[in-house]
Structure formats: structure tokens, C-alpha cells
Design a protein around this motif. Structure first.
Motif, PDB file in Angstrom:
ATOM      1  N   PRO A 125      -0.539 -65.239   0.130  1.00  0.00           N
ATOM      2  CA  PRO A 125      -0.806 -63.825  -0.171  1.00  0.00           C
ATOM      3  C   PRO A 125      -1.153 -63.568  -1.638  1.00  0.00           C
ATOM      4  N   GLU A 126      -0.540 -64.311  -2.547  1.00  0.00           N
ATOM      5  CA  GLU A 126      -0.812 -64.080  -3.974  1.00  0.00           C
ATOM      6  C   GLU A 126      -2.237 -64.479  -4.363  1.00  0.00           C
ATOM      7  N   GLU A 127      -2.927 -65.227  -3.497  1.00  0.00           N
ATOM      8  CA  GLU A 127      -4.310 -65.612  -3.775  1.00  0.00           C
ATOM      9  C   GLU A 127      -5.333 -64.682  -3.118  1.00  0.00           C
ATOM     10  N   LEU A 128      -4.870 -63.723  -2.324  1.00  0.00           N
ATOM     11  CA  LEU A 128      -5.784 -62.765  -1.707  1.00  0.00           C
ATOM     12  C   LEU A 128      -6.355 -61.849  -2.781  1.00  0.00           C
ATOM     13  N   THR A 129      -7.594 -61.418  -2.573  1.00  0.00           N
ATOM     14  CA  THR A 129      -8.239 -60.508  -3.522  1.00  0.00           C
ATOM     15  C   THR A 129      -8.910 -59.366  -2.757  1.00  0.00           C
ATOM     16  N   GLY A 130      -9.357 -58.376  -3.472  1.00  0.00           N
ATOM     17  CA  GLY A 130     -10.145 -57.283  -2.903  1.00  0.00           C
ATOM     18  C   GLY A 130      -9.433 -56.541  -1.787  1.00  0.00           C
ATOM     19  N   LYS A 131     -10.201 -56.205  -0.752  1.00  0.00           N
ATOM     20  CA  LYS A 131      -9.668 -55.443   0.376  1.00  0.00           C
ATOM     21  C   LYS A 131      -8.545 -56.199   1.080  1.00  0.00           C
ATOM     22  N   GLU A 132      -8.672 -57.529   1.137  1.00  0.00           N
ATOM     23  CA  GLU A 132      -7.629 -58.333   1.762  1.00  0.00           C
ATOM     24  C   GLU A 132      -6.297 -58.138   1.037  1.00  0.00           C
ATOM     25  N   ARG A 133      -6.343 -58.173  -0.281  1.00  0.00           N
ATOM     26  CA  ARG A 133      -5.135 -58.000  -1.092  1.00  0.00           C
ATOM     27  C   ARG A 133      -4.569 -56.587  -0.924  1.00  0.00           C
TER      28      ARG A 133
END
Length: 184
Positions: free
Chosen positions: A9-17
Motif C-alpha cells: 500500500p505504501e507504494e500505491l500512487t495517484g487514484k489508487e493511493r
């Protein structure tokens, strides 16, 4: 073990995050959602399950909706979804291994099983029997939910999404369907 790598989860970015943060804050993270969050389009498409579920519950009630969803998921042999519904049935005070159905529930179980096994063979008689209890709009909701449930089942089964930790104690409750064994 899942067939694809899970992005932490800590590597998710943008809308995913953003979606992850919202789910996490609400305490609604599941393994399936974590896998879907690898791609926001996939995640967004599958989150359509929730409004479909809400419509189903309004149309048939929580007990019947849960029985129906369980029938679809177990007939489709989705361990993850089946375990969620086994848990939900138990929360409703029902024994998933000894369910007794009223006439409406029996019809929905038959429909759910038939949709999974061969949707093109759902009989006119079954639909006519459903019409004794449900409006055309409600039947659309019921069938639409089964299609959404099957998509979720297939996602989890193909990728072998890991069973959520809270469901692990129920793992022995899952009995895969055997009806496909007769198909040649």
C-alpha cells in the motif's frame, strides 16, 4: 498464495493511493481490494458490487440476499467469497451447513446455481416462479447481482487471492462445488 505480486500500500500512487487511504480510514481493506488497487480502473469497476448489493438487500432482505450470494459463490467454487458469506450467515445466526429455505429463498438458490452452471439454460418456469414474488425490476436486480458476484468470484479464483486473516478460522468450512466434474 496469490498468483500475482501485491504492491505494498505504501507504494500505491495517484487514484489508487487515494482509494486505499479512504478504505483504510473506514476499516474496509480486504485482500481482494488490495489486489484490485493495482489498477484504479479495475478497482472502480469491481466496486460496483456494493451498490448492486445494496439494491439486492432492498429487494429481497439481508437474509435472502446473503443466502443468494452464498449460493452463487459456492456454486462458482470461490473460496474467498464463500468464506465471506459463511461468516455473514453465521453473523445472522444461521448454520451455513444446515440452511433451511423458504420458497422464495429456494427459488433464488436455484437461480444462483443455474446462472453459474449455465446462464443460457435458466428456465422460463424458474423465471415465472420468481415473478410470483418479485417485480421485473427486482428480477433485474437479482440477476444483475449474480453477474457482479460471478465477476468477483472469477477475479479472486483466477488470481488465487489470499484468504483474509479474519476468515482463516473458517477455511475448513469451504467445500468446493463438484458439479463441474461431470462436464466433459
Amino acid at each position: 498464495m496469490a498468483r500475482v505480486k501485491l504492491t505494498p500500500p505504501e507504494e500505491l500512487t495517484g487514484k489508487e493511493r487515494e482509494a486505499y487511504e479512504k478504505l483504510n480510514a473506514a476499516g474496509k481493506i480486504t485482500n481482494m481490494k488490495l489486489f484490485m488497487l493495482q489498477d484504479y480502473g479495475t478497482f472502480e469497476a469491481f466496486m460496483g458490487w456494493y451498490p448492486s448489493w445494496e439494491s439486492l438487500v432492498k429487494a429481497v432482505g439481508i437474509r435472502t440476499a446473503t443466502i443468494y450470494a452464498h449460493a452463487v459463490s459456492t456454486t462458482n467454487s470461490c473460496m474467498l467469497c464463500s468464506l465471506f458469506f459463511i461468516s455473514d450467515l453465521k453473523e445472522l445466526g444461521l448454520n451455513p451447513e444446515d440452511l433451511e429455505f423458504d420458497e422464495k429463498e429456494e427459488l433464488l438458490v436455484q437461480l444462483g446455481q443455474q446462472i453459474v452452471k449455465d446462464a443460457t439454460s435458466v428456465s422460463d418456469e424458474l423465471i415465472e416462479n420468481l415473478k410470483k414474488f418479485y417485480t421485473d425490476k427486482e428480477i433485474i436486480i437479482i440477476v444483475g447481482f449474480a453477474a457482479q458476484m460471478m465477476a468477483t468470484n472469477n477475479f479472486n479464483s483466477v488470481l488465487q487471492v489470499d484468504v483474509d486473516e479474519r476468515l482463516l478460522p473458517l477455511k475448513d468450512s469451504f467445500k468446493p462445488a463438484t458439479w463441474r466434474e461431470a462436464i466433459k
